[in-house]
Write an enzyme that holds these catalytic residues in place. Structure first.
Site, short mmCIF file in Angstrom:
data_model
loop_
_atom_site.label_atom_id
_atom_site.label_comp_id
_atom_site.label_asym_id
_atom_site.label_seq_id
_atom_site.Cartn_x
_atom_site.Cartn_y
_atom_site.Cartn_z
N CYS A 1 -11.81 -25.72 -12.73
CA CYS A 1 -10.64 -26.16 -11.42
C CYS A 1 -11.68 -25.18 -10.51
O CYS A 1 -11.68 -23.82 -10.50
CB CYS A 1 -9.39 -25.53 -11.68
SG CYS A 1 -8.66 -26.64 -13.02
N SER B 1 1.96 -24.26 -19.27
CA SER B 1 1.25 -24.93 -18.45
C SER B 1 0.00 -25.56 -18.64
O SER B 1 -0.72 -25.10 -19.41
CB SER B 1 0.93 -23.84 -17.07
OG SER B 1 0.26 -24.11 -16.06
N ASN C 1 -3.97 -18.33 -3.59
CA ASN C 1 -4.37 -17.03 -3.71
C ASN C 1 -5.85 -16.81 -3.26
O ASN C 1 -6.87 -17.23 -3.81
CB ASN C 1 -4.50 -16.23 -5.05
CG ASN C 1 -3.20 -16.21 -5.66
OD1 ASN C 1 -2.27 -15.47 -4.73
ND2 ASN C 1 -2.46 -16.75 -6.68
N SER D 1 0.01 -29.02 -13.56
CA SER D 1 -0.75 -28.33 -12.27
C SER D 1 -1.39 -29.93 -11.64
O SER D 1 -2.03 -30.44 -12.26
CB SER D 1 -1.99 -27.58 -12.70
OG SER D 1 -1.56 -26.37 -13.10
N LEU D 2 -0.34 -30.22 -10.67
CA LEU D 2 -1.00 -31.34 -10.04
C LEU D 2 -1.87 -31.12 -8.80
O LEU D 2 -3.04 -31.61 -8.79
CB LEU D 2 0.39 -31.91 -9.46
CG LEU D 2 0.47 -33.53 -8.76
CD1 LEU D 2 0.00 -34.41 -9.70
CD2 LEU D 2 1.73 -33.82 -8.11
N CYS E 1 -10.30 -21.57 -9.12
CA CYS E 1 -9.80 -20.51 -10.36
C CYS E 1 -10.94 -19.76 -10.72
O CYS E 1 -11.90 -20.21 -11.13
CB CYS E 1 -9.14 -21.35 -11.48
SG CYS E 1 -8.73 -20.53 -12.91
N GLU F 1 -7.03 -10.88 -20.40
CA GLU F 1 -6.13 -10.42 -19.28
C GLU F 1 -4.60 -11.06 -19.24
O GLU F 1 -4.68 -12.51 -19.76
CB GLU F 1 -6.73 -10.57 -18.07
CG GLU F 1 -7.83 -9.75 -17.51
CD GLU F 1 -8.17 -9.72 -16.38
OE1 GLU F 1 -8.04 -10.38 -15.50
OE2 GLU F 1 -9.04 -8.76 -15.93
N CYS G 1 -1.86 -16.37 -9.94
CA CYS G 1 -2.49 -17.46 -10.62
C CYS G 1 -3.70 -17.67 -10.05
O CYS G 1 -4.10 -17.73 -8.95
CB CYS G 1 -1.59 -18.76 -9.78
SG CYS G 1 -0.17 -18.94 -10.99
N CYS H 1 3.07 -13.52 -18.87
CA CYS H 1 2.22 -14.64 -18.58
C CYS H 1 0.79 -14.40 -19.48
O CYS H 1 0.04 -13.57 -19.36
CB CYS H 1 1.77 -14.57 -17.10
SG CYS H 1 0.44 -15.68 -16.62
N CYS I 1 -12.62 -20.82 -19.57
CA CYS I 1 -11.92 -21.90 -19.48
C CYS I 1 -13.06 -22.99 -19.22
O CYS I 1 -13.76 -22.84 -18.24
CB CYS I 1 -10.91 -22.20 -18.50
SG CYS I 1 -9.98 -23.98 -18.52
S1 SF4 Z 1 -6.65 -23.49 -13.44
FE1 SF4 Z 1 -6.22 -23.43 -15.51
S2 SF4 Z 1 -7.04 -25.38 -16.41
FE2 SF4 Z 1 -8.18 -24.91 -14.30
S3 SF4 Z 1 -9.67 -23.55 -14.80
FE3 SF4 Z 1 -8.30 -22.24 -14.27
S4 SF4 Z 1 -7.48 -21.65 -16.36
FE4 SF4 Z 1 -8.57 -23.70 -16.79
#
Ligand code: SF4
Length: 329
Positions: free
Chosen positions: A100, A179, A278, A202-203, A103, A76, A321, A89, A96
C-alpha cells in the site's frame, strides 16, 4: 510430546508461561523440582526482549521493538491507552507484500511470516511492561501492526487460540479485531472458524481506480467484492464489519467520496473509521484539516452511515497506523 503428567499440570504450565510470564521452568514453584528439571531438559522458554521502548509524549501510546529470536530482525508493536482499555496492536509479518502506497511497512516488502511464538511473544512483552508499572494486563487486541494478518492465517489463528484461552490471556473474540486489506479467501476461512472476532477492512477509497492506486491488492479484490464479503461476515457472525477509511486531503475527503460511500454502504449495518493519514514525508499525501475531517464525518452521519474519527495515537513515536517499520540488526 507426552510427559505422562496429570492434566492439571498443563493448566499450571499455561498460567506460569502466559499469566505470570516467567522466563525459566525453575521459577514454576507449584511444580515439583524433578518435573521442573525434566521440562528444562526438553524445552526452553525464549522471551522476546524489546530493545527500544518509546513512550509518546501524550502518554497514550508506547512502541516496542522486539528482537526476533529466529532471525536478526525487530518486530514493532504498539500499546495504546484509552481510559480503562489497554490495547495491544500486534504485528503478524515482517514487512508486508501488499505494498500500500501510504504504508511504511509496505515499503519494506515482504520478509517473512511471524510464528505463533513471535505473535504471542509480543503480548507477553507488553504485559511485562504493564506489570512493571503496576498496571493491568492488555484488555484488547488489534492485528493492525506490521503485515497483513490474513496472509499469515495459520499462525494468527493458532495465536488466537492461545490468546483466547481462559487459562492464559482470556481475551474473548469481542475484544479482538483483525484488520485486513481485503484478502477475501482468508476472510471466508475466518468465517468458518467461529472465533467471533471483529473484522476491519481497509477500504481507504471510494472508487476502484483510486483504491488500486493506493492499494494494489484492489486489482484482485475490488471494492464491490469487499462490501459483499462484509455483508456475508455480518450475516454469519452477527458482527458489524468496520471499514477503515484513510482520509487524504483532496483525494479521499471529497464531496464525490461522500456520495460514493453512501451508495456503497448505505442500508447495511457497518461502521466507518475515519483515519487522517499519518504524514510521512510525501507532500501529496497529507491529512485534511480538522474542519474538513468533521465535515466528512457529519456528511456520512447525515446519510445514515455510522462514522467515527479515529484519534491517531502514537504519531510522535512513529507508532501510528502505517508507520511501523521494524528493521534488522
Ligand atoms: S497497510 Fe497493511 S496491508 Fe497495506 S502494506 Fe501496510 S501492512 Fe501491508
Amino acid at each position: 510430546m507426552k510427559l505422562g503428567e496429570p492434566s492439571f499440570r498443563g493448566t499450571q504450565l499455561l498460567k506460569w508461561m502466559y499469566q505470570k510470564r516467567v522466563a525459566s521452568f525453575d521459577l514454576m514453584t507449584t511444580m515439583s523440582k524433578p518435573l521442573r528439571a525434566r521440562l528444562s531438559a526438553v524445552f526452553a522458554i525464549d522471551k522476546m526482549i524489546s530493545r527500544a521502548t518509546v513512550e509518546s509524549k501524550k502518554r497514550d501510546a508506547v512502541k516496542f521493538a522486539f528482537e526476533c529470536i529466529e532471525s536478526p530482525h525487530y518486530i514493532e508493536s504498539v500499546l495504546l491507552y484509552d481510559r480503562q482499555r489497554r490495547t495491544a496492536c500486534l504485528s503478524s509479518q515482517l514487512g508486508c507484500g501488499l505494498g500500500c502506497t501510504f504504508c511504511v511497512t509496505g515499503k519494506m516488502g515482504f520478509i517473512r511470516n511471524l510464528t505463533q511464538e513471535e505473535i504471542v511473544g509480543q503480548l507477553i512483552g507488553i504485559n511485562d511492561y504493564l506489570a512493571a508499572r503496576n498496571d493491568k494486563p492488555v484488555t484488547n487486541i488489534v492485528f493492525m501492526g506490521m503485515g497483513e494478518a490474513l496472509s499469515n492465517f495459520e499462525q494468527v489463528r493458532s495465536s488466537l487460540e492461545i490468546i483466547m484461552h481462559p487459562e492464559t490471556f482470556n481475551i474473548g473474540g469481542r475484544r479482538i479485531t483483525i484488520s485486513t486489506a481485503g484478502v477475501i479467501p482468508s476472510i471466508e476461512r475466518l468465517m468458518t472458524e467461529n472465533l467471533n472476532v471483529g473484522l476491519a477492512i481497509s477500504l481507504n477509497a471510494y472508487s476502484d481506480v483510486e483504491r488500486s492506486r493506493l492499494m494494489p491488492v484492489n486489482d484482485r479484490y475490488p471494492i464491490a467484492s469487499l462490501v459483499e464479503i462484509a455483508k456475508r461476515y455480518f450475516e454469519k457472525t452477527g458482527r458489524r464489519v468496520t471499514f477503515e477509511y484513510v482520509l487524504i486531503a483532496g483525494i479521499t475527503d471529497t464531496d464525490k467520496a461522500v456520495a460514493a460511500l453512501e451508495q456503497l454502504l448505505n442500508g447495511f449495518p457497518c461502521k466507518v473509521n475515519l483515519i487522517p493519514i499519518n504524514p510521512y514525508g510525501d507532500p501529496l499525501l497529507q491529512p485534511p484539516s480538522e474542519r474538513r475531517l468533521e465535515w466528512f464525518a457529519d456528511e456520512l452521519h447525515h446519510r445514515g452511515i455510522a462514522a467515527t474519527i479515529r484519534k491517531s495515537r502514537g504519531q510522535d513515536i512513529s507508532g501510528a497506523c502505517g508507520q511501523l517499520a521494524g528493521g534488522s540488526r
